[in-house]
Write a protein that holds these residues in place. Sequence first.
Motif, short mmCIF file in Angstrom:
data_model
loop_
_atom_site.label_atom_id
_atom_site.label_comp_id
_atom_site.label_asym_id
_atom_site.label_seq_id
_atom_site.Cartn_x
_atom_site.Cartn_y
_atom_site.Cartn_z
N LEU A 135 0.83 -1.20 0.00
CA LEU A 135 0.00 0.00 0.00
C LEU A 135 0.86 1.25 0.00
O LEU A 135 0.52 2.26 -0.62
N GLN A 136 1.99 1.17 0.68
CA GLN A 136 2.92 2.31 0.69
C GLN A 136 3.40 2.63 -0.73
O GLN A 136 3.45 3.80 -1.13
N ASP A 137 3.74 1.60 -1.48
CA ASP A 137 4.21 1.82 -2.85
C ASP A 137 3.09 2.31 -3.76
O ASP A 137 3.32 3.12 -4.67
N ILE A 138 1.88 1.79 -3.54
CA ILE A 138 0.75 2.23 -4.35
C ILE A 138 0.53 3.74 -4.20
O ILE A 138 0.38 4.47 -5.18
N PHE A 139 0.55 4.22 -2.96
CA PHE A 139 0.24 5.63 -2.73
C PHE A 139 1.46 6.54 -2.86
O PHE A 139 1.34 7.76 -2.75
N ALA A 140 2.62 5.95 -3.14
CA ALA A 140 3.81 6.75 -3.43
C ALA A 140 4.04 6.89 -4.93
O ALA A 140 4.88 7.68 -5.37
N ALA A 141 3.28 6.13 -5.72
CA ALA A 141 3.48 6.13 -7.17
C ALA A 141 3.00 7.45 -7.79
O ALA A 141 2.11 8.11 -7.24
N PRO A 142 3.58 7.83 -8.92
CA PRO A 142 3.09 9.03 -9.62
C PRO A 142 1.62 8.85 -9.97
O PRO A 142 1.16 7.74 -10.24
N GLU A 143 0.89 9.96 -9.96
CA GLU A 143 -0.55 9.88 -10.25
C GLU A 143 -0.85 10.26 -11.69
O GLU A 143 -0.28 11.19 -12.24
N THR A 144 -1.77 9.52 -12.26
CA THR A 144 -2.39 9.88 -13.52
C THR A 144 -3.86 9.54 -13.38
O THR A 144 -4.31 9.21 -12.28
N THR A 145 -4.63 9.64 -14.43
CA THR A 145 -6.04 9.24 -14.34
C THR A 145 -6.15 7.73 -14.49
O THR A 145 -5.26 7.08 -15.07
N THR A 146 -7.23 7.18 -14.00
CA THR A 146 -7.47 5.75 -14.18
C THR A 146 -7.57 5.41 -15.67
O THR A 146 -7.06 4.37 -16.11
N GLN A 147 -8.19 6.27 -16.45
CA GLN A 147 -8.32 6.05 -17.89
C GLN A 147 -6.94 5.90 -18.53
O GLN A 147 -6.69 4.94 -19.28
N LYS A 148 -6.04 6.82 -18.25
CA LYS A 148 -4.71 6.75 -18.86
C LYS A 148 -3.93 5.55 -18.33
O LYS A 148 -3.18 4.91 -19.08
N TYR A 149 -4.09 5.25 -17.08
CA TYR A 149 -3.42 4.10 -16.48
C TYR A 149 -3.80 2.82 -17.24
O TYR A 149 -2.93 2.00 -17.58
N LEU A 150 -5.08 2.64 -17.49
CA LEU A 150 -5.56 1.44 -18.18
C LEU A 150 -5.04 1.40 -19.61
O LEU A 150 -4.64 0.34 -20.12
N SER A 181 -5.00 7.26 -10.39
CA SER A 181 -4.55 5.88 -10.60
C SER A 181 -4.15 5.21 -9.29
O SER A 181 -4.22 3.98 -9.17
N ARG A 182 -3.75 6.00 -8.31
CA ARG A 182 -3.45 5.42 -7.00
C ARG A 182 -4.71 4.78 -6.41
O ARG A 182 -4.66 3.68 -5.85
N MET A 183 -5.81 5.49 -6.54
CA MET A 183 -7.06 4.96 -6.00
C MET A 183 -7.50 3.72 -6.77
O MET A 183 -8.01 2.76 -6.17
N PHE A 184 -7.27 3.72 -8.06
CA PHE A 184 -7.60 2.53 -8.85
C PHE A 184 -6.80 1.32 -8.37
O PHE A 184 -7.35 0.25 -8.15
N GLU A 185 -5.48 1.50 -8.22
CA GLU A 185 -4.65 0.38 -7.78
C GLU A 185 -5.07 -0.10 -6.39
O GLU A 185 -5.11 -1.31 -6.12
N PHE A 186 -5.37 0.83 -5.51
CA PHE A 186 -5.76 0.47 -4.15
C PHE A 186 -7.05 -0.35 -4.15
O PHE A 186 -7.11 -1.43 -3.56
N ILE A 187 -8.06 0.13 -4.86
CA ILE A 187 -9.35 -0.58 -4.88
C ILE A 187 -9.22 -1.91 -5.61
O ILE A 187 -9.78 -2.93 -5.18
N PHE A 188 -8.46 -1.93 -6.70
CA PHE A 188 -8.25 -3.18 -7.43
C PHE A 188 -7.60 -4.21 -6.50
O PHE A 188 -8.01 -5.37 -6.47
N LYS A 189 -6.61 -3.79 -5.76
CA LYS A 189 -5.92 -4.69 -4.83
C LYS A 189 -6.88 -5.19 -3.76
O LYS A 189 -6.90 -6.39 -3.42
N MET A 190 -7.70 -4.30 -3.22
CA MET A 190 -8.64 -4.70 -2.17
C MET A 190 -9.64 -5.73 -2.68
O MET A 190 -9.97 -6.69 -1.99
N PHE A 191 -10.11 -5.57 -3.91
CA PHE A 191 -11.02 -6.54 -4.50
C PHE A 191 -10.31 -7.86 -4.81
O PHE A 191 -10.91 -8.93 -4.77
#
Length: 414
Positions: A135-150, A181-191
Amino acid sequence: MKNEKTIHIIGAGVSGLAAAITLNRAGYKATVLESSDQVGGRLKTDHVDGQIFDHGFQVLLESYPAVDEFLSLQQLDVTRFSPGSYIFNEGKKSKLGDASRDRSFLMPTVLSGVGSLKDKWKVFSLSRKLKQKSLQDIFAAPETTTQKYLEDYGFSTKIIEQFFRPFYAGIFLESELSTSSRMFEFIFKMFAVGAATLPKGGIQSVAQQMSEGLSDDQLRLNAQVQEVVGETITLQDDSTLQSDFTIIAAAAGNIVPNLPKDDIKWKKTTNVYFKTDHDGFGEPIIGLVANKQSLINNFHFMHDVYSGHEKVLSVTVVGDHGLDDDQLASRLREELKKEVDIKVGEPLKVYHVNKALPDLESVNYSMPATETQLTENIYLAGDILSNGSLNAAILNGKAAAQAVISKIEDGVLM
């Protein structure tokens, strides 16, 4: 209890309750001031003739780190949703899910027309990658939009439009996938590592269970705070309370002078409950409508989730729609028949949730205790400081309490 200091907490949502529980565990007694007549904040549930109506479709992700620390899923008697969804698109129904957690999803997912085999392999590889990412690495990563991340990850337009957009629009409450994109990775991981759940008594049961850890004299309902200045709390009736330390788990700008007024942007949702004769899916699972022109984002059958519940369909609409309740119900009935071939009757309940999630451009996992202090006597909590999740709300309440404890015991913040 260590009673040498007077501590108040404003707001009995999960953040304020987490702060009170944290203080209790450390031997400090705080009084929680709540403006309404019940705990929960944005977690609200109506019970009508034995039926359950949450104000907006919200789930509790059992993999949230805050869950183990502050909640008992066993006592909440949660129902776990299947790790997948039914996707309706152009008259076709596809079943897509996580076969690593439920092997019955394997063949339906492989054979579904939602994305290519390459896309499905990428979903699997992303799941494996994020399970291993901290989780630390997820929220330390550079941010972009979820659309661009995908897009950058290599997913096709088809699977983005038919799966990721409808699924995450229902979570982020926005259909452009502009969420970090941080939020996307976090929620994806939780699911990926745990189930989405609903308590037997509805989502407000989360806050109610937390409040059971407080003594009766720690919770003051119908206590509207007008202003907080230094060590003085002024209530709406102009009475005052003296408070050595105050944790605000509400909109601080409305009650602390010289702060900007509550200018937080909020995401909206509308939740409509319909009577239906449909037997449901036979399992607790989410239905998604992939048509971008449809108002319906997701739906589920209440009788799939709650044993003995009447046949009721819960439908979620994301964002503004500009329709009154009658117009909205009529439009949704038409869409349900056209998109998913489900007939419904009159709506039983319509909830317009104008402050469903804070609209934050940048997100963090939770606030360090050292950053929750606003003034010498005032500390802040709430999900608005980090990200729109129950996990962040609870952890930020804990952090504010830890800051107060450190101030009392050490004279400085930790």
